[in-house]
Enzyme design. Structure first.
Site, PDB file in Angstrom:
ATOM      1  N   ASP A  40      36.836  39.937 -45.732  1.00  0.00           N
ATOM      2  CA  ASP A  40      35.825  40.165 -46.761  1.00  0.00           C
ATOM      3  C   ASP A  40      34.480  40.273 -46.041  1.00  0.00           C
ATOM      4  OD1 ASP A  40      35.945  39.597 -50.062  1.00  0.00           O
ATOM      5  OD2 ASP A  40      33.936  39.453 -49.190  1.00  0.00           O
ATOM      6  N   ARG A  71      20.463  34.822 -59.249  1.00  0.00           N
ATOM      7  CA  ARG A  71      21.144  34.413 -58.002  1.00  0.00           C
ATOM      8  C   ARG A  71      20.163  34.191 -56.851  1.00  0.00           C
ATOM      9  NH1 ARG A  71      26.803  37.660 -57.470  1.00  0.00           N
ATOM     10  NH2 ARG A  71      27.717  36.984 -59.438  1.00  0.00           N
TER      11      ARG A  71
HETATM   12  C1  LIG Z   1      35.901  40.785 -57.240  1.00  0.00           C
HETATM   13  S1  LIG Z   1      36.305  40.313 -55.604  1.00  0.00           S
HETATM   14  C2  LIG Z   1      38.018  40.764 -55.546  1.00  0.00           C
HETATM   15  C3  LIG Z   1      38.877  39.704 -54.920  1.00  0.00           C
HETATM   16  C4  LIG Z   1      40.392  39.982 -54.942  1.00  0.00           C
HETATM   17  N1  LIG Z   1      40.724  41.150 -54.178  1.00  0.00           N
HETATM   18  C5  LIG Z   1      40.889  40.107 -56.352  1.00  0.00           C
HETATM   19  O1  LIG Z   1      41.239  41.217 -56.782  1.00  0.00           O
HETATM   20  O2  LIG Z   1      40.937  39.095 -57.043  1.00  0.00           O
HETATM   21  C6  LIG Z   1      35.562  41.648 -54.672  1.00  0.00           C
HETATM   22  C7  LIG Z   1      35.335  41.294 -53.214  1.00  0.00           C
HETATM   23  O3  LIG Z   1      34.964  42.479 -52.504  1.00  0.00           O
HETATM   24  C8  LIG Z   1      34.084  42.082 -51.466  1.00  0.00           C
HETATM   25  N2  LIG Z   1      33.342  43.242 -50.963  1.00  0.00           N
HETATM   26  C9  LIG Z   1      32.419  43.992 -51.618  1.00  0.00           C
HETATM   27  N3  LIG Z   1      31.923  44.939 -50.808  1.00  0.00           N
HETATM   28  C10 LIG Z   1      32.553  44.795 -49.620  1.00  0.00           C
HETATM   29  C11 LIG Z   1      32.470  45.479 -48.372  1.00  0.00           C
HETATM   30  N4  LIG Z   1      31.628  46.500 -48.171  1.00  0.00           N
HETATM   31  N5  LIG Z   1      33.273  45.068 -47.361  1.00  0.00           N
HETATM   32  C12 LIG Z   1      34.135  44.026 -47.533  1.00  0.00           C
HETATM   33  N6  LIG Z   1      34.243  43.333 -48.685  1.00  0.00           N
HETATM   34  C13 LIG Z   1      33.456  43.719 -49.720  1.00  0.00           C
HETATM   35  C14 LIG Z   1      33.204  41.039 -52.139  1.00  0.00           C
HETATM   36  O4  LIG Z   1      32.562  40.207 -51.203  1.00  0.00           O
HETATM   37  C15 LIG Z   1      34.208  40.302 -53.025  1.00  0.00           C
HETATM   38  O5  LIG Z   1      34.674  39.121 -52.413  1.00  0.00           O
END
Ligand SMILES: C[S@@+](CC[C@H](N)C(=O)[O-])C[C@H]1O[C@@H](n2cnc3c(N)ncnc32)[C@H](O)[C@@H]1O
Length: 273
Positions: free
Chosen positions: A141, A40
């Site tokens: 996010d 990445r």
């Molecule tokens: C796998 S995605 C999940 C998306 C959706 N909630 C779903 O279940 O399909 C995880 C998301 O968590 C976000 N994320 C990870 N750490 C975070 C943080 N400290 N604060 C806010 N968002 C975070 C990532 O950027 C990512 O977009």
């Protein structure tokens, strides 16, 4: 034609990137993620004309490189998501909404990625509540590129394979010409959604308000028990008493000593007054 050797990501550089990622987002990247991190960041190295990861890590350490540190976090978050993911949650929500008595329903998707979860919620709310109750959804996010995609709300049609056809026709615009093969969520649902950057490991903004439903799905998976307790404990004051918290099906919150009770798989009700 000349060839160029691929730079190697050394253990030391990998550890420094992991430390940065953990500091900014709370996410712990295990050793198994090393190839993913290398691939990445490779494009980023190339676009900055750097030939070694050690040069990139040195750049990231500079005090004036806040923006680059944010870019790394954007590149290393896992944003996988899709419409109607963990569909049983939306069936549960439909039933719960049938009993909702208030005048306004506020929903928060607290790790919304590129917005599919928000627009799935919007379709369910539009179908269940229609115009009977005023409703809106906040999507937040940490990843800024995902949030941009969420606001634009344009998706390749293959990503809509879980979308029931009637919802697809009612709420999505089909791209034509240059936009063929894409869909856009229609203006009626987009008007109900807003998006913002919010880091789950930082204190909540005072102006956030309170929600009847919070979706916090598939983000806690990156945190240990203490991290999960911290994050959920910080979110709960933003959930109305009796409100519902949805987490991913692999992210149980049992035994964390939080004022919630399980009401369905990966669904909790806020039990504090
Ligand atoms: C796998 S995605 C999940 C998306 C959706 N909630 C779903 O279940 O399909 C995880 C998301 O968590 C976000 N994320 C990870 N750490 C975070 C943080 N400290 N604060 C806010 N968002 C975070 C990532 O950027 C990512 O977009």
């Amino acid at each position: 034609m000349g060839t160029q050797a691929l730079p190697l990501l050394g253990d030391r550089e990998f550890e420094q990137i992991c430390a940065l990622m953990q500091q900014v987002s709370g996410i712990r990247l295990g050793q198994a993620k090393k190839p993913l991190v290398a691939s990445r960041l490779l494009k980023r190295l190339r676009s900055l004309d750097l030939s070694a990861y050690s040069d990139y890590v040195a750049l990231l350490a500079r005090p004036d490189q806040d923006e680059e540190r944010r870019t790394v976090v954007d590149l290393l978050t896992t944003n996988e998501t899709f419409f109607f993911r963990e569909a049983a949650h939306f069936d549960f929500l439909r039933d719960a909404l049938a009993r909702f008595q208030g005048r306004e329903l506020k929903v928060w998707s607290a790790a919304c990625s590129s917005g599919e979860e928000v627009y799935t919620l919007a379709m369910v709310l539009a179908e269940t509540l229609g115009k009977r109750i005023d409703w809106n959804i906040l999507g937040t996010d940490l990843c800024r590129s995902a949030l941009k995609a969420a606001a634009v709300a344009v998706y390749p049609v293959e990503r809509a394979r879980n979308l029931p056809q009637p919802l697809l026709h009612r709420y999505c615009l089909q791209g034509v010409g240059e936009q063929a093969g894409r869909l856009q969520i229609g203006p009626e649902l987009r008007a109900r959604a807003r998006f913002g950057c919010l880091n789950l490991i930082e204190p909540l903004p005072a102006a956030l308000g309170r929600f009847h439903v919070i979706f916090l799905r598939n983000a806690l998976i990156y945190f240990d028990e203490a991290g999960k307790r911290d994050i959920v404990g910080r979110l709960l004051p933003a959930l109305e008493p009796g409100g519902l918290l949805f987490v991913g099906h692999s992210e149980g919150l049992h035994g964390l000593g939080l004022p919630i009770r399980a009401v369905s798989p990966a669904v909790y009700q806020h039990s504090a007054p």
